[in-house]
Design an enzyme around this catalytic site. Structure first.
Site, PDB file in Angstrom:
ATOM      1  N   HIS A  17       0.922  -1.270  -0.044  1.00 20.47           N
ATOM      2  CA  HIS A  17       0.010   0.016   0.080  1.00 20.47           C
ATOM      3  C   HIS A  17       0.956   1.308  -0.113  1.00 20.47           C
ATOM      4  O   HIS A  17       0.549   2.164  -0.721  1.00 20.47           O
ATOM      5  CB  HIS A  17      -0.869   0.017   1.265  1.00 20.47           C
ATOM      6  N   LYS A  41     -15.454  -8.445   5.009  1.00 23.53           N
ATOM      7  CA  LYS A  41     -14.238  -8.690   5.681  1.00 23.53           C
ATOM      8  C   LYS A  41     -14.273  -8.209   7.207  1.00 23.53           C
ATOM      9  O   LYS A  41     -14.785  -7.158   7.461  1.00 23.53           O
ATOM     10  CB  LYS A  41     -12.713  -7.740   5.059  1.00 23.53           C
ATOM     11  N   ARG A  90      -1.887  -6.106  -8.139  1.00 24.93           N
ATOM     12  CA  ARG A  90      -1.160  -7.121  -8.207  1.00 24.93           C
ATOM     13  C   ARG A  90      -1.372  -7.990  -9.435  1.00 24.93           C
ATOM     14  O   ARG A  90      -2.168  -7.830 -10.034  1.00 24.93           O
ATOM     15  CB  ARG A  90      -0.946  -8.058  -6.750  1.00 24.93           C
ATOM     16  N   SER A 128      -3.264  -7.525   2.511  1.00 28.27           N
ATOM     17  CA  SER A 128      -3.636  -7.397   4.141  1.00 28.27           C
ATOM     18  C   SER A 128      -4.125  -8.645   4.682  1.00 28.27           C
ATOM     19  O   SER A 128      -3.960  -8.890   5.876  1.00 28.27           O
ATOM     20  CB  SER A 128      -4.804  -6.390   4.128  1.00 28.27           C
TER      21      SER A 128
HETATM   22  O1  PNS Z   1      -9.133  -2.719   0.162  1.00 30.57           O
HETATM   23  P1  PNS Z   1     -10.445  -3.095  -0.486  1.00 30.57           P
HETATM   24  O2  PNS Z   1     -11.056  -4.033   0.919  1.00 30.57           O
HETATM   25  O3  PNS Z   1     -10.461  -3.897  -1.462  1.00 30.57           O
HETATM   26  O4  PNS Z   1     -11.394  -1.912  -0.288  1.00 30.57           O
HETATM   27  C1  PNS Z   1     -12.667  -2.020  -0.827  1.00 30.57           C
HETATM   28  C2  PNS Z   1     -13.419  -0.675  -0.972  1.00 30.57           C
HETATM   29  C3  PNS Z   1     -13.468  -0.064   0.592  1.00 30.57           C
HETATM   30  C4  PNS Z   1     -12.408   0.526  -1.523  1.00 30.57           C
HETATM   31  C5  PNS Z   1     -14.683  -0.873  -1.483  1.00 30.57           C
HETATM   32  O5  PNS Z   1     -15.353  -1.764  -0.817  1.00 30.57           O
HETATM   33  C6  PNS Z   1     -15.624   0.342  -1.484  1.00 30.57           C
HETATM   34  O6  PNS Z   1     -15.406   1.332  -2.442  1.00 30.57           O
HETATM   35  N1  PNS Z   1     -16.483   0.674  -0.413  1.00 30.57           N
HETATM   36  C7  PNS Z   1     -17.551   1.601  -0.603  1.00 30.57           C
HETATM   37  C8  PNS Z   1     -18.894   1.177  -1.015  1.00 30.57           C
HETATM   38  C9  PNS Z   1     -19.047   1.313  -2.584  1.00 30.57           C
HETATM   39  O7  PNS Z   1     -18.909   2.521  -3.167  1.00 30.57           O
HETATM   40  N2  PNS Z   1     -19.186   0.188  -3.199  1.00 30.57           N
HETATM   41  C10 PNS Z   1     -19.489   0.401  -4.756  1.00 30.57           C
HETATM   42  C11 PNS Z   1     -18.043   0.277  -5.475  1.00 30.57           C
HETATM   43  S1  PNS Z   1     -17.750  -1.381  -5.690  1.00 30.57           S
END
Ligand code: PNS
Length: 162
Positions: A17, A41, A90, A128
Site C-alpha cells: 500500500h 471482511k 497485483r 492485508s
Molecule cells: O481494500 P479493499 O477492501 O479492496 O477496499 C474496498 C473498498 C473499501 C474501496 C470498497 O469496498 C468500497 O469502495 N466500498 C464503498 C462502497 C462502494 O462504493 N461500493 C460500490 C463500489 S464497488
C-alpha cells in the site's frame, strides 16, 4: 490541481500500500487516502487505528492526507473534488474484482477515472489478509508492513478478542 483518492480498507496497511501511495504522490498534486470498510471482511484494526497507521507511515509525503469514509466511494470522491480513484494492482488475481469495481464506479459517475498502479515486484505477493493471518497466528509480520503499522498491530494483538 490534480487530486486523486486512494480508497481501501487497509486492514492493515502493508508495504505494498505504501509503495502505491508513494507512486501516486508523484503522479498527482494531492492524494487523499480514504479508509473505508469492506462489508465482506472481519477487521483486525479499528478505523481510527488504520487512519493513524497510514498517517504515521506517510509523514514523509507532504501531499498525502488520510481520512475515513463511509457510504458510496463515488459520493466521497465527488465530495472532496477529486478527478481520479487510484487502486493498486497485483498479478492477475486482482483483476476481476478491480475491473468490476472500476466499471461500477464509472457507471455511477462517468467523469471519475480509475487509475491502476502496480507495486514493485517485491510486494506483489503481499495482501492485508496475508499479513492479518501471519500476525494472528504468531508469525513475524514486521517485515511486511511499515514500522508504525507494526507497532499498532502489536497493540491490537494484545486486545482481548471480542
Ligand atoms: O481494500 P479493499 O477492501 O479492496 O477496499 C474496498 C473498498 C473499501 C474501496 C470498497 O469496498 C468500497 O469502495 N466500498 C464503498 C462502497 C462502494 O462504493 N461500493 C460500490 C463500489 S464497488
Amino acid at each position: 490541481m490534480k487530486l486523486a483518492v486512494y480508497p481501501g480498507s487497509f486492514d492493515p496497511p502493508t508495504l505494498g500500500h505504501l509503495d502505491v501511495i508513494e507512486r501516486a504522490a508523484h503522479l498527482f498534486d494531492r492524494i487523499v487516502v480514504a479508509v473505508g470498510s469492506n462489508s465482506s471482511k472481519q477487521p483486525m484494526l479499528t478505523p481510527e487505528e488504520r487512519i493513524e497507521a497510514i498517517r504515521q507511515s506517510c509523514a514523509h509525503l507532504k501531499n498525502v492526507e488520510v481520512e475515513g469514509f463511509s457510504g458510496l466511494l463515488i459520493n466521497y470522491v465527488h465530495g472532496v473534488g477529486a478527478q481520479a480513484i487510484v487502486r493498486g494492482l497485483r498479478a492477475t488475481a486482482d483483476f476481476e474484482y478491480e475491473f468490476q469495481m472500476a466499471m461500477v464506479n464509472r457507471r455511477l459517475s462517468g467523469e471519475i477515472e480509475t487509475v491502476f498502479l502496480m507495486t514493485t515486484w517485491e510486494y506483489s505477493y503481499l495482501s492485508s489478509s496475508i499479513v492479518k493471518e501471519v500476525a494472528t497466528l504468531g508469525g513475524d509480520y514486521r517485515q511486511l508492513v511499515p514500522g508504525p503499522v507494526a507497532a499498532i498491530i502489536a497493540k491490537a494483538l494484545k486486545r482481548p478478542a471480542t
